[in-house]
Design a protein around this motif. Structure first.
Motif, short mmCIF file in Angstrom:
data_model
loop_
_atom_site.label_atom_id
_atom_site.label_comp_id
_atom_site.label_asym_id
_atom_site.label_seq_id
_atom_site.Cartn_x
_atom_site.Cartn_y
_atom_site.Cartn_z
N ALA A 106 0.83 -1.20 0.00
CA ALA A 106 0.00 0.00 0.00
C ALA A 106 0.86 1.25 0.00
O ALA A 106 2.01 1.24 0.44
CB ALA A 106 -0.92 0.00 1.23
N ASN A 107 0.29 2.33 -0.51
CA ASN A 107 0.92 3.65 -0.41
C ASN A 107 0.32 4.35 0.81
O ASN A 107 -0.89 4.35 1.00
CB ASN A 107 0.64 4.48 -1.66
CG ASN A 107 1.18 3.81 -2.91
OD1 ASN A 107 2.27 3.25 -2.90
ND2 ASN A 107 0.42 3.88 -4.00
N TRP A 108 1.18 4.96 1.61
CA TRP A 108 0.72 5.63 2.83
C TRP A 108 1.31 7.03 2.89
O TRP A 108 2.48 7.25 2.58
CB TRP A 108 1.15 4.84 4.07
CG TRP A 108 0.47 5.30 5.33
CD1 TRP A 108 0.81 6.39 6.09
CD2 TRP A 108 -0.67 4.73 5.96
NE1 TRP A 108 -0.05 6.51 7.17
CE2 TRP A 108 -0.97 5.50 7.12
CE3 TRP A 108 -1.48 3.61 5.68
CZ2 TRP A 108 -2.03 5.21 7.97
CZ3 TRP A 108 -2.54 3.32 6.53
CH2 TRP A 108 -2.80 4.10 7.66
N LEU A 109 0.50 8.00 3.33
CA LEU A 109 0.93 9.39 3.47
C LEU A 109 0.99 9.76 4.94
O LEU A 109 -0.02 9.66 5.65
CB LEU A 109 -0.05 10.32 2.74
CG LEU A 109 0.08 11.83 3.02
CD1 LEU A 109 1.43 12.36 2.53
CD2 LEU A 109 -1.07 12.59 2.37
N ASP A 110 2.16 10.18 5.41
CA ASP A 110 2.32 10.71 6.76
C ASP A 110 2.41 12.23 6.63
O ASP A 110 3.46 12.78 6.29
CB ASP A 110 3.57 10.13 7.43
CG ASP A 110 3.68 10.52 8.90
OD1 ASP A 110 2.62 10.82 9.50
OD2 ASP A 110 4.80 10.53 9.43
N ILE A 111 1.30 12.89 6.90
CA ILE A 111 1.23 14.34 6.68
C ILE A 111 1.68 15.08 7.94
O ILE A 111 1.36 14.68 9.05
CB ILE A 111 -0.22 14.75 6.29
CG1 ILE A 111 -0.24 16.20 5.75
CG2 ILE A 111 -1.19 14.57 7.42
CD1 ILE A 111 0.39 16.35 4.40
#
Length: 324
Positions: A106-111
């Motif tokens: 999966a692609n994950w974004l840590d903003i």
């Protein structure tokens, strides 16, 4: 190769990473010309155009970043780091229709990733759960720190062809605005926002239809004794005030609370104040008086956090269209 995962922050055309320069294809630019973004020597990429900046040097200062590094690396917030990792692990390893653990990367974004204390822990989750970990923050100094550590651990994005093996999480440190994410629509399986801005529409846009949002906030009573020493009027944290604005885009599925007793030295307390808004909200004489007391005796307080796990709500209009 990443196919249209990234988009140009200026014209929104598809953009491909490259070791020296990221270049969009210009397909959505009225002039049909490409925009280029140089890769910094540390390995991060600045995708925050000057017209999207609200100040010359937005985001956390170098002093705040250094203080946070020292404080977090001492393990004071490790309970929160562990809880977030546990929740991500469970979400990404959910069993599929055939009752087998899902191994689709999966692609994950840590903003609002800062210098990457939580990001680095995410990158160490079970092999194969996260393929691409997008670490985004508006602070350039913070991304410099994150890129350096990512390179040391062999997880920096341009190392993937030569230094990493299958199943390794790849980190992309990006200087960017949460309101103008340079990511393709529906490209992220999940987003984590740890003490960072909450932008329901922007988050929903880049999440897959079944994507997840993990939000960490200070809970009621967080650092209560420290705040009482610094302020005459202590305002309690209203951690769930943003849930209503999220309700049109997301469904709340879990709420978790965790706390940890802290015993802090004067240096620890100084770092904690520097890395929080208390650094400028509290009067200088109040800060100094507290530090003088702690110089003689360790200070005790309690860290209290709340973590919300939400899932993107189905788009009713899309569902009706699909049925028709």
């Amino acid at each position: 190769m990443l196919v249209s995962l990234f988009t140009c922050p200026l014209c929104h055309s598809p953009m491909q990473p490259a070791p020296d320069t990221w270049r969009c294809d210009g397909s959505l630019n009225p002039k049909q010309t490409a925009h280029t973004f140089d890769v910094a020597r540390q390995g991060y990429v600045n995708l925050l155009p000057v017209q999207q900046k609200k100040s010359k040097a937005p985001g956390d200062s170098q002093a705040s970043i250094e203080a946070r590094k020292r404080f977090l690396n001492a393990g004071h917030y490790q309970v929160l780091q562990a809880l977030i990792g546990q929740q991500m692990q469970q979400l990404l390893a959910k069993r599929g229709l055939e009752d087998e653990p899902s191994k689709t990367p999966a692609n994950w974004l840590d903003i609002g990733c800062g210098e990457g204390y939580y990001t680095q822990a995410m990158a160490e989750l079970e092999s194969g759960l996260i393929d691409n970990l997008i670490a985004a923050d508006i602070s350039k100094p913070a991304l410099v720190e994150l890129a350096k550590v990512s390179k040391t651990t062999g997880k920096l994005w341009y190392q993937q062809d030569k230094d990493t093996s299958a199943g390794t999480t790849i980190i992309y440190p990006l200087v960017t605005s949460a309101a103008n994410l340079p990511l393709s629509a529906h490209s992220m399986k999940g987003i984590s926002s740890i003490f960072s801005p909450i932008l329901p529409r922007a988050f929903a846009e880049v999440l897959t239809d079944d994507g997840y949002l993990i939000i960490a906030k200070p809970d009621a009573g967080h650092l209560a004794s420290m705040r009482e020493a610094l302020f005459d009027d202590v305002r309690e944290h209203d951690s769930d005030k943003f849930l209503q604005e999220l309700s049109s885009e997301f469904t709340l599925i879990h709420t978790h609370r965790v706390s940890h007793e802290l015993t802090l030295s004067a240096n620890d307390l100084s770092d904690l104040m520097t890395m929080t808004p208390y650094a400028y909200r509290a009067k200088s004489e109040k800060r100094q008086a507290l530090l003088d007391v702690v110089a003689r005796q360790a200070f005790s307080t309690e860290a209290k956090f709340v973590v919300y796990v939400l899932q993107k709500a189905p788009n009713l209009s899309d569902a009706i269209t699909h049925l028709l």
